[in-house]
Design a protein around this motif. Structure first.
Motif, PDB file in Angstrom:
ATOM      1  N   VAL A 195      -8.707 -26.989  32.835  1.00 12.84           N
ATOM      2  CA  VAL A 195      -8.826 -27.419  34.233  1.00 12.84           C
ATOM      3  C   VAL A 195     -10.206 -28.023  34.479  1.00 12.84           C
ATOM      4  CG1 VAL A 195      -8.939 -26.569  36.614  1.00 12.84           C
ATOM      5  CG2 VAL A 195      -7.073 -25.860  35.138  1.00 12.84           C
ATOM      6  N   ALA A 196     -11.231 -27.427  33.894  1.00 11.74           N
ATOM      7  CA  ALA A 196     -12.595 -27.915  34.097  1.00 11.74           C
ATOM      8  C   ALA A 196     -12.885 -29.182  33.297  1.00 11.74           C
ATOM      9  CB  ALA A 196     -13.600 -26.834  33.723  1.00 11.74           C
ATOM     10  N   GLY A 197     -12.237 -29.344  32.144  1.00 10.33           N
ATOM     11  CA  GLY A 197     -12.551 -30.481  31.285  1.00 10.33           C
ATOM     12  C   GLY A 197     -11.519 -31.580  31.286  1.00 10.33           C
ATOM     13  N   ASP A 198     -10.281 -31.220  31.051  1.00  6.23           N
ATOM     14  CA  ASP A 198      -9.238 -32.228  30.861  1.00  6.23           C
ATOM     15  C   ASP A 198      -8.742 -32.845  32.170  1.00  6.23           C
ATOM     16  OD1 ASP A 198      -9.483 -31.675  28.207  1.00  6.23           O
ATOM     17  OD2 ASP A 198      -7.613 -30.547  28.030  1.00  6.23           O
ATOM     18  N   LEU A 199      -8.579 -32.031  33.205  1.00  8.12           N
ATOM     19  CA  LEU A 199      -8.046 -32.575  34.458  1.00  8.12           C
ATOM     20  C   LEU A 199      -8.980 -33.602  35.101  1.00  8.12           C
ATOM     21  CD1 LEU A 199      -6.155 -29.623  36.171  1.00  8.12           C
ATOM     22  CD2 LEU A 199      -5.238 -31.629  35.049  1.00  8.12           C
TER      23      LEU A 199
END
Length: 172
Positions: free
Chosen positions: A132-136
């Protein structure tokens, strides 16, 4: 001439991007809530519950001591009716104290084992948090770029093109 792309719904991409942003925010919020609940549970178990059961053991010990003293008084007075009720009060106080002591020990055991039991269950949530913190954010940025590129393509495609063979902006 190359075949033209048919851009039908940039709005659908924008809606998807908007939904992805909302999903990202809600997921972050839910993961933060789970983390804070686990911290609260650990503190509740380690401190509040433990101190609560310790206080209950102290109260139970006092009740047992009082019941035993009343039993001893009844034995000295020789009243049989009073003696039976006092013996039952002592048994009841003993059972209550044993139950409180068992719950205190269980609470201490749970507090000791909390991290080793809960941590493996939370590991998938850490992986989700990383995604959620990196990919989204990357996906949202990619969708932004796609929407801008498609809008630019659609605007370019809608502009009137000069007819072949005619000169645009001829010399005056």
């Amino acid at each position: 001439m190359a075949e033209r792309a048919k851009v039908a719904s940039i709005e659908a991409l924008e809606d998807f991007r908007s939904s992805l942003v909302k999903y990202s925010q809600r997921t972050k919020s839910a993961l933060d809530e789970v983390s804070s609940e686990m911290k609260r549970l650990r503190e509740w178990l380690s401190y509040e519950r433990r101190t609560g059961w310790e206080a209950e053991v102290r109260r139970g010990t006092r009740r047992l001591e009082q019941a035993e003293a009343e039993l001893m008084t009844a034995e000295m007075s020789g009243l049989q009716d009073d003696l039976m009720s006092r013996k039952m009060a002592v048994k009841k106080a003993v059972r209550a104290l044993e139950e409180s002591t068992a719950k205190l020990e269980a609470t201490k055991r749970w507090a000791r084992n909390f991290d080793s039991v809960v941590a493996p269950a939370l590991r998938p949530l850490d992986s989700l948090r990383d995604r959620v913190a990196g990919d989204l954010p990357k996906a949202i940025a990619t969708l932004d770029g796609l929407v801008r590129a498609l809008e630019a393509y659609a605007e370019r495609d809608l502009k009137p093109r000069p007819a072949e063979g005619s000169e645009e902006g001829g010399a005056a």
